[in-house]
Scaffold this active site. Structure first.
Site, PDB file in Angstrom:
ATOM      1  CG  ASP A 204      -1.737   1.202   1.394  1.00  0.00           C
ATOM      2  OD1 ASP A 204      -2.417   1.561   0.420  1.00  0.00           O
ATOM      3  OD2 ASP A 204      -1.710   1.816   2.473  1.00  0.00           O
TER       4      ASP A 204
ATOM      5  CG  ASP B 101      -2.241   7.377   0.177  1.00  0.00           C
ATOM      6  OD1 ASP B 101      -1.609   8.435   0.054  1.00  0.00           O
ATOM      7  OD2 ASP B 101      -2.901   6.863  -0.752  1.00  0.00           O
TER       8      ASP B 101
END
Length: 288
Positions: free
Chosen positions: A17, A19
């Protein structure tokens, strides 16, 4: 649920991922949202709501937010104000602690890497274009964004599609090189969000959950549920669509689309990516 008759195999690929995991953009999202809420006399966004927004594609997160906030402006006006603030602040994102050492360490150990972020292309460029030292570890063909047309509409996290797609990009490269494909259970998903962990577990993969300290407080006592992907972030119709899909692996069958089990050993909680414990995931020593 996912069968746990065997321990997880050695990790061959790491899927990330972005963010709040690689970069500090989640804190910027909070600043942007609270700035707009304050303009209209609303209280700051509580973590009970932010926890539901993290990791999800923009449209889904937006629906959750607007149902909570009840702002006296149109959705279009909110997006305009949000975009103005994001354009100003996103170019200032920074790597989170331990990230650069981890990426370098995985590369040295021969682990294949791909990106799987819910961020759409425009915001991705704002957040990442100045961080070339970080994103050099992800070849362009191994960067899967939230608006990738190969992800069916409505199939963002916590559905497993984005992580399965990221894996397929790695396997396409390996196939061209004449190397054996990586199986889902040989992948380690790195996530900070609860829907993201569920996405990885539903992809039949191992997972590392490295949450924001405030998110960890929000889920105090429920950590095993998060690690198993059992917090219920998925939609009921997703389970109906995916529960029949199985992936054959050397240890038996692991069901894609289904979550894991409590304390099954396929996911771990880390409060930081500093001094990452490679050996805990069967990752080989550095190459000579």
């Amino acid at each position: 649920m996912t069968s746990t008759s065997a321990p997880p195999p050695r990790v061959r690929a790491a899927l990330f991922d972005m963010d709040g995991l690689l970069i500090d953009s989640e804190d910027i999202y909070t600043i942007v949202t609270n700035t707009i809420l304050e303009r209209y006399g609303k209280p700051k966004l509580p973590w009970s709501i932010k926890a539901q927004l993290q990791g999800r594609p923009g449209p889904q997160a937006g629906e959750i937010f607007h149902n909570y906030a009840q702002l006296p402006i149109s959705h279009e006006q909110f997006l305009t104000e949000q975009k103005e603030l994001q354009t100003k602040l996103f170019p200032g994102t920074k790597a989170l602690p331990g990230v650069m050492d981890l990426l370098a360490g995985l590369k040295e150990r021969g682990v294949h890497m791909a990106l799987a972020t819910s961020s759409h292309e425009g915001n991705f460029k704002l957040k990442a274009s100045h961080l070339g030292d970080m994103f050099q570890y992800f070849a362009p063909e191994h960067q899967v964004l939230g608006d990738d047309p190969r992800i069916p509409k409505g199939r963002g996290k916590p559905a497993p599609d984005i992580y399965l797609l990221a894996l397929s990009t790695l396997n396409k490269t390996l196939e061209a090189q004449g190397q054996p494909p990586i199986q889902p259970e040989e992948c380690l998903v790195f996530e900070d969000s609860v829907p993201g962990v569920e996405s990885g577990r539903r992809a039949g993969m191992q997972a590392v959950w490295c949450p924001h300290p405030e998110l960890l407080v929000e889920f105090k006592g429920r950590e095993p549920e998060v690690l198993a992907g059992l917090t219920g972030a998925h939609k009921d119709d997703e389970e109906e669509q995916l529960q029949k899909t199985e992936v054959e692996v050397s240890q038996g069958k692991r069901r894609v689309g289904m979550p894991g089990e409590i304390d099954d050993g396929w996911a771990k909680l880390l409060k930081s990516l500093v001094d990452f414990p490679y050996e805990a995931f069967g990752i080989m020593e550095k190459r000579a």
